[in-house]
Design a protein around this motif. Structure first.
Motif, PDB file in Angstrom:
ATOM      1  N   ASN A  97      15.383  16.264   4.721  1.00 55.12           N
ATOM      2  CA  ASN A  97      16.446  16.402   5.728  1.00 55.12           C
ATOM      3  C   ASN A  97      15.898  16.571   7.143  1.00 55.12           C
ATOM      4  OD1 ASN A  97      15.515  18.905   5.499  1.00 55.12           O
ATOM      5  ND2 ASN A  97      17.461  19.912   5.044  1.00 55.12           N
ATOM      6  N   ASP A  98      14.595  16.359   7.273  1.00 54.30           N
ATOM      7  CA  ASP A  98      13.950  16.432   8.582  1.00 54.30           C
ATOM      8  C   ASP A  98      13.428  15.028   8.853  1.00 54.30           C
ATOM      9  OD1 ASP A  98      12.539  17.174  10.787  1.00 54.30           O
ATOM     10  OD2 ASP A  98      10.899  18.100   9.677  1.00 54.30           O
ATOM     11  N   ASP A  99      14.383  14.077   8.927  1.00 55.32           N
ATOM     12  CA  ASP A  99      13.986  12.672   8.773  1.00 55.32           C
ATOM     13  C   ASP A  99      14.219  11.821  10.025  1.00 55.32           C
ATOM     14  OD1 ASP A  99      16.691  12.617   8.766  1.00 55.32           O
ATOM     15  OD2 ASP A  99      16.906  11.340   7.006  1.00 55.32           O
ATOM     16  N   ALA A 100      14.145  12.456  11.210  1.00 58.44           N
ATOM     17  CA  ALA A 100      14.240  11.652  12.431  1.00 58.44           C
ATOM     18  C   ALA A 100      13.118  10.609  12.438  1.00 58.44           C
ATOM     19  CB  ALA A 100      14.143  12.547  13.656  1.00 58.44           C
ATOM     20  N   PHE A 101      11.931  11.047  11.977  1.00 60.08           N
ATOM     21  CA  PHE A 101      10.798  10.131  11.793  1.00 60.08           C
ATOM     22  C   PHE A 101      10.269  10.330  10.383  1.00 60.08           C
ATOM     23  CE2 PHE A 101      10.739  11.365  16.259  1.00 60.08           C
ATOM     24  CZ  PHE A 101      10.845  10.108  16.852  1.00 60.08           C
ATOM     25  N   LEU A 102       9.759   9.266   9.791  1.00 60.72           N
ATOM     26  CA  LEU A 102       9.035   9.415   8.530  1.00 60.72           C
ATOM     27  C   LEU A 102       7.588   9.727   8.906  1.00 60.72           C
ATOM     28  CD1 LEU A 102      10.402   6.374   6.511  1.00 60.72           C
ATOM     29  CD2 LEU A 102      11.223   8.739   6.510  1.00 60.72           C
ATOM     30  N   GLN A 103       6.991  10.664   8.175  1.00 62.20           N
ATOM     31  CA  GLN A 103       5.632  11.082   8.509  1.00 62.20           C
ATOM     32  C   GLN A 103       4.693  10.691   7.371  1.00 62.20           C
ATOM     33  OE1 GLN A 103       3.681  15.339   8.635  1.00 62.20           O
ATOM     34  NE2 GLN A 103       5.357  15.295  10.086  1.00 62.20           N
ATOM     35  N   LEU A 104       3.589  10.009   7.714  1.00 55.65           N
ATOM     36  CA  LEU A 104       2.566   9.666   6.725  1.00 55.65           C
ATOM     37  C   LEU A 104       1.238  10.280   7.150  1.00 55.65           C
ATOM     38  CD1 LEU A 104       3.128   5.783   6.287  1.00 55.65           C
ATOM     39  CD2 LEU A 104       4.337   7.645   5.131  1.00 55.65           C
ATOM     40  N   HIS A 105       0.425  10.671   6.163  1.00 53.28           N
ATOM     41  CA  HIS A 105      -0.950  11.105   6.426  1.00 53.28           C
ATOM     42  C   HIS A 105      -1.859  10.066   5.779  1.00 53.28           C
ATOM     43  CE1 HIS A 105       0.551  15.577   6.473  1.00 53.28           C
ATOM     44  NE2 HIS A 105       1.021  14.862   7.478  1.00 53.28           N
ATOM     45  N   ARG A 164       0.856  -1.186   0.000  1.00 59.10           N
ATOM     46  CA  ARG A 164       0.000   0.000   0.000  1.00 59.10           C
ATOM     47  C   ARG A 164       0.895   1.240   0.000  1.00 59.10           C
ATOM     48  NH1 ARG A 164      -3.000  -3.501  -1.151  1.00 59.10           N
ATOM     49  NH2 ARG A 164      -4.962  -4.114  -0.159  1.00 59.10           N
ATOM     50  N   SER A 165       0.625   2.130  -0.924  1.00 60.34           N
ATOM     51  CA  SER A 165       1.506   3.295  -1.114  1.00 60.34           C
ATOM     52  C   SER A 165       1.081   4.481  -0.249  1.00 60.34           C
ATOM     53  CB  SER A 165       1.457   3.735  -2.581  1.00 60.34           C
ATOM     54  OG  SER A 165       1.758   2.653  -3.424  1.00 60.34           O
ATOM     55  N   PHE A 166       2.053   5.137   0.356  1.00 59.22           N
ATOM     56  CA  PHE A 166       1.792   6.363   1.113  1.00 59.22           C
ATOM     57  C   PHE A 166       2.941   7.346   0.916  1.00 59.22           C
ATOM     58  CE2 PHE A 166      -0.980   3.298   2.970  1.00 59.22           C
ATOM     59  CZ  PHE A 166      -2.157   4.006   3.067  1.00 59.22           C
ATOM     60  N   SER A 167       2.570   8.592   0.671  1.00 58.60           N
ATOM     61  CA  SER A 167       3.562   9.637   0.411  1.00 58.60           C
ATOM     62  C   SER A 167       4.225  10.061   1.712  1.00 58.60           C
ATOM     63  CB  SER A 167       2.880  10.848  -0.217  1.00 58.60           C
ATOM     64  OG  SER A 167       2.114  10.432  -1.320  1.00 58.60           O
ATOM     65  N   LEU A 168       5.475  10.455   1.613  1.00 53.21           N
ATOM     66  CA  LEU A 168       6.210  10.950   2.780  1.00 53.21           C
ATOM     67  C   LEU A 168       5.883  12.433   2.945  1.00 53.21           C
ATOM     68  CD1 LEU A 168       9.450   9.037   1.904  1.00 53.21           C
ATOM     69  CD2 LEU A 168       8.065   8.657   3.956  1.00 53.21           C
ATOM     70  N   ALA A 169       5.438  12.798   4.149  1.00 55.18           N
ATOM     71  CA  ALA A 169       4.981  14.164   4.371  1.00 55.18           C
ATOM     72  C   ALA A 169       6.061  15.054   4.992  1.00 55.18           C
ATOM     73  CB  ALA A 169       3.743  14.154   5.266  1.00 55.18           C
ATOM     74  N   ASN A 170       7.155  14.442   5.450  1.00 51.35           N
ATOM     75  CA  ASN A 170       8.240  15.247   6.032  1.00 51.35           C
ATOM     76  C   ASN A 170       9.247  15.626   4.947  1.00 51.35           C
ATOM     77  OD1 ASN A 170       8.590  12.277   6.314  1.00 51.35           O
ATOM     78  ND2 ASN A 170      10.703  12.850   6.776  1.00 51.35           N
ATOM     79  N   ALA A 171       9.973  16.717   5.191  1.00 49.22           N
ATOM     80  CA  ALA A 171      11.036  17.097   4.247  1.00 49.22           C
ATOM     81  C   ALA A 171      12.184  16.106   4.394  1.00 49.22           C
ATOM     82  CB  ALA A 171      11.506  18.518   4.541  1.00 49.22           C
TER      83      ALA A 171
END
Ligand code: FAD
Length: 337
Positions: free
Chosen positions: A157-165, A148-155
């Motif tokens: 270089n701001d990648d301590a966590f990956l953010q999904l909506h 299942r595909s989900f776009s990465l919502a964080n920039a």
């Protein structure tokens, strides 16, 4: 069953879809193969078939000679596989330099952003990072090979966590779990990054971003990157949603507008509710763009959301003078299985 393509020397792999040439399906997956005319006339996309069979398609004899064909060469802009294939060619462009990784991750936090939108923060194993371009997506790997595909919502270089909506699709295999049983600390597996919907920074044309619902996610990543890199480009975000509660990060976009003079936020509601007391724009989000611009000739458009919205925008914008190569999009199509 779709055929699998392996590109050498990079080792990139992807699956063909019916009716696509090797060049087209590679591009769909974010791998740009060297090419020019796209119709079998120039020979720029010529490469070697190391394994497997192809239908060579229609091409001009001066672009691919009989002896080249005997030596295993083909034109990737006209060739379609007849089996799994391994091809050898040079790739160009940014997306190809990024290795696709398969990784476990832990759901660190779950935050309900709207009644049907959940933000997931995914934590990667210690010392692991995911390199990606703003706008790309990951595939969550489920049982039985489903993804299942989900776009990465964080920039990036701001990648301590990956953010999904994640929007809840009632009855959906994965999103029902997210809105039902899933708890923080759940372990997921994913692979990525994927996709060719990423911010091109080799242009200074003004940008119109068009988001529908959670189509905001990759656009958030792109905008945050543009702000971090102090981009001077003019950028307008049109974000379409049903009602006010669905503009789940409207406040953030409003703050961006206050702090970045080159950025404008135009929320557009298709079904504002009486309790919204909505003073703003209404209707379909692509129509709002058409209402504001007589010509789109000098712009780039990045569109993301439901396939119908992306397609309606694409055809209307091209008719308004937007060059085809200035339209970038990710349509949130459903997974096949
Ligand atoms: C490149 C890409 C990026 C994406 N990024 C995001 C993202 O950032 N956020 C996000 O919320 N979604 C995103 N999507 C859409 C998301 O992948 C699907 O909504 C998700 O796969 C649904 O999974 P599921 O297992 O819950 O539903 P499934 O079990 O796959 O589907 C159950 C039923 O719902 C239908 N269905 C599936 N998806 C949708 C949908 N989106 N809308 C309406 N009906 C649907 C199916 O046809 C099926 O009948 C993206 C899709 C693509 C292709």
């Amino acid at each position: 069953m779709p055929f699998q393509v392996t590109i050498k020397p990079s080792g990139h792999q992807f699956q063909m879809e019916a009716g696509e040439t090797l060049l087209e399906s590679a591009a769909r997956e974010g791998f740009t193969l060297r090419h020019s005319c796209r119709n079998g006339a120039c020979g720029s996309c010529k490469g070697k078939i190391l394994e497997g069979q192809v239908d060579y398609g229609q091409y001009q004899a001066n672009a691919l000679s009989e002896s080249e064909k005997q030596a295993g060469m083909a034109l990737f802009c006209t060739a379609t596989p007849l089996s799994d294939v391994m091809i050898e060619c040079k790739e160009v462009g940014a997306a190809r330099d990024i290795p696709i990784k398969t990784m476990p991750c832990r759901v660190q936090t779950m935050l309900r952003l709207a009644p049907d939108v959940m933000e997931l923060h995914l934590k990667l194993p210690a010392n692991e990072r995911l390199e990606f371009l703003a706008g790309q997506y990951i595939d969550i790997l489920l049982k039985d090979g489903k993804r299942r595909s989900f776009s990465l919502a964080n920039a990036p270089n701001d990648d301590a966590f990956l953010q999904l909506h994640v929007r809840h699709v009632p009855g959906g295999l994965f999103t029902d779990t997210v809105f039902g049983q899933m708890e923080e600390k759940t372990i997921l597996r994913f692979d990525g990054p994927h996709g060719s919907f990423y911010l091109r920074d080799d242009s200074d044309k003004p940008i119109l971003f068009m988001a529908g619902g959670t189509g905001f996610a990759p656009i958030k990543s792109m905008l945050e990157q543009a702000f971090q890199t102090h981009s001077k480009r003019q950028m307008v975000l049109y974000w379409g949603a049903h009602s006010l509660k669905d503009l789940y990060m409207g406040q953030l976009a409003g703050q961006w507008q206050e702090t970045h003079p080159n950025f404008t936020f135009i929320p557009v509601l298709s079904e504002p509710q009486p309790e919204d007391h909505w003073p703003g724009r209404t209707g379909l989000v692509h129509q709002a763009i058409l209402d504001d611009f007589d010509t789109l000739e000098g712009f780039q458009v990045y569109a993301c959301g439901a396939p119908q919205m992306v397609e309606a925008g694409r055809s209307a914008f091209l008719a308004r003078g937007l060059p085809e190569e200035a339209f970038f999009a990710d349509a949130f199509t459903f997974s096949p299985g």
